[in-house]
Motif scaffolding. Structure first.
Motif, mmCIF file in Angstrom:
data_model
loop_
_atom_site.group_PDB
_atom_site.id
_atom_site.type_symbol
_atom_site.label_atom_id
_atom_site.label_comp_id
_atom_site.label_asym_id
_atom_site.label_seq_id
_atom_site.Cartn_x
_atom_site.Cartn_y
_atom_site.Cartn_z
ATOM 1 N N GLY A 20 0.801 -0.910 0.196
ATOM 2 C CA GLY A 20 0.000 0.047 0.112
ATOM 3 C C GLY A 20 0.936 1.504 -0.325
ATOM 4 O O GLY A 20 -0.177 2.223 0.537
ATOM 5 N N GLY A 21 2.054 1.385 -0.741
ATOM 6 C CA GLY A 21 2.909 2.607 -1.050
ATOM 7 C C GLY A 21 3.776 3.417 0.361
ATOM 8 O O GLY A 21 4.038 3.373 0.247
ATOM 9 N N VAL A 22 3.686 1.592 1.528
ATOM 10 C CA VAL A 22 4.631 1.932 2.519
ATOM 11 C C VAL A 22 6.433 1.374 2.181
ATOM 12 O O VAL A 22 6.070 0.558 1.693
ATOM 13 N N VAL A 23 6.745 2.411 1.959
ATOM 14 C CA VAL A 23 8.451 1.569 2.446
ATOM 15 C C VAL A 23 9.260 1.693 3.571
ATOM 16 O O VAL A 23 8.714 2.598 4.559
ATOM 17 N N GLU A 24 10.308 0.875 4.009
ATOM 18 C CA GLU A 24 10.759 1.235 5.051
ATOM 19 C C GLU A 24 11.925 2.257 5.696
ATOM 20 O O GLU A 24 12.774 1.877 6.097
ATOM 21 N N TYR A 25 11.589 3.381 4.965
ATOM 22 C CA TYR A 25 12.551 4.290 5.558
ATOM 23 C C TYR A 25 11.349 5.544 6.452
ATOM 24 O O TYR A 25 10.511 5.516 6.205
ATOM 25 N N PRO A 26 12.195 6.176 6.758
ATOM 26 C CA PRO A 26 11.312 7.182 7.206
ATOM 27 C C PRO A 26 10.658 8.358 6.177
ATOM 28 O O PRO A 26 10.819 8.464 5.623
ATOM 29 N N VAL A 27 9.575 9.171 7.163
ATOM 30 C CA VAL A 27 8.159 9.594 5.939
ATOM 31 C C VAL A 27 9.123 11.364 4.977
ATOM 32 O O VAL A 27 8.426 10.356 3.675
ATOM 33 N N LEU A 28 10.450 11.595 5.146
ATOM 34 C CA LEU A 28 11.126 12.419 4.133
ATOM 35 C C LEU A 28 11.182 11.583 3.385
ATOM 36 O O LEU A 28 11.175 12.098 1.911
ATOM 37 N N SER A 29 12.573 10.538 3.443
ATOM 38 C CA SER A 29 12.268 9.389 2.252
ATOM 39 C C SER A 29 11.692 8.672 1.348
ATOM 40 O O SER A 29 11.815 9.053 -0.007
ATOM 41 N N GLY A 30 10.352 8.258 2.031
ATOM 42 C CA GLY A 30 9.576 8.616 1.337
ATOM 43 C C GLY A 30 8.767 8.863 0.757
ATOM 44 O O GLY A 30 8.346 8.740 -0.390
ATOM 45 N N MET A 31 8.776 10.129 1.048
ATOM 46 C CA MET A 31 8.320 11.782 -0.221
ATOM 47 C C MET A 31 9.592 12.120 -0.502
ATOM 48 O O MET A 31 8.873 11.994 -1.732
ATOM 49 N N PHE A 32 10.498 11.526 -0.463
ATOM 50 C CA PHE A 32 11.708 11.910 -1.331
ATOM 51 C C PHE A 32 11.250 11.006 -3.091
ATOM 52 O O PHE A 32 10.770 11.235 -4.114
ATOM 53 N N MET A 33 11.053 9.191 -2.618
ATOM 54 C CA MET A 33 10.587 8.627 -3.607
ATOM 55 C C MET A 33 9.608 8.557 -4.488
ATOM 56 O O MET A 33 9.211 8.118 -5.478
ATOM 57 N N TRP A 34 8.555 9.918 -3.622
ATOM 58 C CA TRP A 34 7.294 9.248 -4.609
ATOM 59 C C TRP A 34 7.515 10.537 -5.256
ATOM 60 O O TRP A 34 6.810 10.559 -6.854
ATOM 61 N N LEU A 35 8.304 11.436 -4.983
ATOM 62 C CA LEU A 35 8.246 13.003 -5.866
ATOM 63 C C LEU A 35 9.247 12.064 -7.312
ATOM 64 O O LEU A 35 8.968 12.432 -8.050
ATOM 65 N N GLY A 36 10.097 11.446 -7.075
ATOM 66 C CA GLY A 36 11.117 10.752 -8.216
ATOM 67 C C GLY A 36 10.069 9.915 -9.175
ATOM 68 O O GLY A 36 10.482 10.241 -9.946
ATOM 69 N N ALA A 37 9.415 9.214 -8.183
ATOM 70 C CA ALA A 37 8.307 8.644 -9.476
ATOM 71 C C ALA A 37 7.241 9.329 -9.920
ATOM 72 O O ALA A 37 6.693 8.321 -11.127
ATOM 73 N N ILE A 38 7.678 10.590 -9.966
ATOM 74 C CA ILE A 38 6.084 11.456 -10.287
ATOM 75 C C ILE A 38 6.800 11.322 -12.381
ATOM 76 O O ILE A 38 7.824 11.706 -12.304
ATOM 77 N N GLY A 39 6.239 11.122 -13.109
ATOM 78 C CA GLY A 39 5.944 10.946 -14.087
ATOM 79 C C GLY A 39 7.151 10.130 -15.057
ATOM 80 O O GLY A 39 7.585 9.401 -15.921
ATOM 81 N N ALA A 40 7.429 8.847 -14.003
ATOM 82 C CA ALA A 40 8.041 8.346 -14.569
ATOM 83 C C ALA A 40 7.288 6.523 -14.587
ATOM 84 O O ALA A 40 6.322 6.446 -14.070
ATOM 85 N N HIS A 41 8.137 5.620 -15.667
ATOM 86 C CA HIS A 41 6.460 4.691 -16.145
ATOM 87 C C HIS A 41 7.698 3.849 -15.703
ATOM 88 O O HIS A 41 7.797 2.448 -16.137
ATOM 89 N N THR A 42 8.723 3.668 -15.645
ATOM 90 C CA THR A 42 9.943 2.131 -15.640
ATOM 91 C C THR A 42 11.229 3.044 -14.888
ATOM 92 O O THR A 42 11.148 4.256 -14.243
ATOM 93 N N ASP A 43 11.403 1.689 -14.343
ATOM 94 C CA ASP A 43 12.920 2.106 -12.949
ATOM 95 C C ASP A 43 14.000 2.582 -13.726
ATOM 96 O O ASP A 43 14.654 3.621 -12.894
#
Length: 477
Positions: free
Chosen positions: A108-131
């Motif tokens: 459900g979107g949980v990552v094993e990092y503290p919340v701000l690192s998780g937010m950076f990952m979410w931001l990095g994924a915006i507009g991305a369709h591949t690894d």
């Protein structure tokens, strides 16, 4: 950072020396920023080889995770790894709707990092369709932090900044995981304290009071805590520095208890302000990240002294092994923190100044040594302390050489375990050399950091000139 007086030039010579100093500083910035850009570009070129078309299901590159098996620098990067399995590829906002399954898997979107690192990952994924796109977006988010660290270290240590900008760790780990933002909060907190201690030419006094500078630094450390936890530990030595600043050792009445409490309160309120929205909107998802770390075992991918040492005395990863690690690791971490604070207090009793930066480095060394997880990229955590503190060069060289050996073998080891291929002697030897040299150096640094002098000009920040002395020596530029 000291308040001891030094001499300064006057008149026209002061203007010429100021211009020369600015030119010298400009050269340092240009060289260090250029080397930072080159090392990060090298890092990008090495890591991107794990990506690219053709792509499999969920946008995973078919090159993952091997890339070029003959490359000196392995292409493996957690940035690409995290794309699948944590709903980052599905662009799910982190923590709000997720949790952890009984077998320890996040969803459900949980990552094993503290919340701000998780937010950076979410931001990095915006507009991305591949690894690969996710990796590229993440790189753009990380680069400014790498450059900011370079600038701050350059102003505090001059040419010593090249230990950060022109050594292998930035190539190996700049884009391995989300380390650069958290390192930036640590260096930023120290930089705030350093700048606040400099003397204003207009007033002849500190630019910021000790309390004010420490509160700002504590806020940055608290932000770092919400990225990767460890900067939060540094609030304790920072508060001890405020407590003892200006006090005579042994004179309890002169201790600034109010200032120390304000530092702790500022850090606490910052953590609450960042964490509270996630706790309110998705408590189960927020808690799941903590539960994951609590349930995590010290196995081969955690790369710690426990796996490569204690496991051999317990017959493998048995229940006894897991119980001992779960007990000894936190106890030894707490003991190392107490030792670092105590050693700092002894230095204060001797010299009258609490060496809070050295104590921070000592606490970090203890945490890295005894924690059940010791990822190779943690080298970026400790590298700024090699820059800021006068550590013996053979110690730095041993750590960095061992780190390079470890990085270039551990990810090959993972590939051998995954594929079931025959183990190569040089791979297993390299991993053990890297792990145990790191362990020995960290044990040494637990003591050495506390008493290590600061590098110049950081050590001279805060020194007031003697107006009656003849002009003879320049403040370091």
């Amino acid at each position: 950072m000291s308040d001891a007086p030094v001499a300064r030039p006057t008149g026209s010579s002061r203007l010429g020396d100021t211009l020369a100093g600015r030119g010298h500083m400009t050269l340092i910035l240009l060289v260090s920023l250029l080397t930072s850009c080159l090392t990060m570009l090298w890092s990008y070129q090495a890591k991107i080889k794990c990506g690219g078309p053709p792509f499999l299901a969920e946008g995973r590159s078919s090159h993952w995770p091997v890339g070029d098996p003959n490359a000196v620098v392995p292409c493996y990067s957690d940035l690409m790894f995290l794309w699948v399995g944590r709903d980052i590829n599905n662009h799910v906002f982190p923590y709000i709707s997720g949790g952890i399954s009984p077998d320890g898997k996040l969803f459900g979107g949980v990552v094993e990092y503290p919340v701000l690192s998780g937010m950076f990952m979410w931001l990095g994924a915006i507009g991305a369709h591949t690894d690969t796109e996710f990796f590229q977006h993440s790189v753009w988010l990380l680069v400014p932090f790498g450059l900011a660290i370079t600038v701050m270290l350059a102003f505090m240590t001059r040419w010593w900044v090249l230990l950060w900008s022109a050594t292998p760790p930035l190539v190996l780990y700049a884009f391995h995981n989300w380390e650069l933002p958290v390192v930036a909060t640590v260096v930023g907190g120290i930089a705030v304290m350093a700048w606040g201690s400099t003397i204003s030419p207009h007033t002849g006094e500190r630019r910021l009071s000790v309390r004010t500078a420490a509160i700002l630094a504590a806020i940055l450390f608290a932000v770092g805590f919400c990225l990767k936890l460890y900067p939060g530990f540094f609030v304790l030595p920072l508060a001890a520095y405020v407590l003892t600043y200006g006090a005579v050792p042994g004179a309890r009445k002169a201790l600034d208890w109010a200032g120390a409490v304000w530092v702790a309160v500022a850090a606490t309120l910052t953590v609450i302000a960042i964490q509270l929205p996630f706790m309110v909107l998705g408590f189960e998802g927020w808690k799941a990240a903590l539960s994951f770390q609590g349930k995590r075992k010290s196995d081969v991918d955690t790369n710690s002294i426990w796996y490569w040492g204690l496991r051999h005395f317990t017959g493998g990863q048995t229940d006894t092994y897991n119980t001992l690690v779960g007990l000894l690791s936190p106890l030894l971490i707490v003991a190392s923190f107490a030792l670092a604070v105590y050693l700092g207090w002894r230095v204060y009793q001797r010299d009258g100044i609490y060496p809070w930066i050295g104590v921070c480095g000592s606490m970090l060394a203890g945490f890295m040594l005894f924690h059940k997880v010791h990822s190779p990229q943690y080298t970026l955590w400790i590298l700024p302390f090699f820059v800021l503190l006068k550590v013996r060069w053979p110690v730095i060289a041993a750590y960095l050489v061992a780190d390079f050996i470890l990085d270039t073998t551990i990810f090959r080891l993972f590939g051998i375990y995954t594929s079931g291929s025959p183990m190569q002697w040089w791979v297993i030897t390299g991993v053990n050399v890297g792990v145990w040299v790191h362990a020995v150096v960290l044990a040494y640094l637990l003591f050495a950091f506390v008493s290590a002098p600061l590098r110049e000009p950081l050590a001279s920040f805060g020194r007031r000139p003697r107006p009656t002395e003849p002009e003879r020596v320049l403040t370091p530029s």
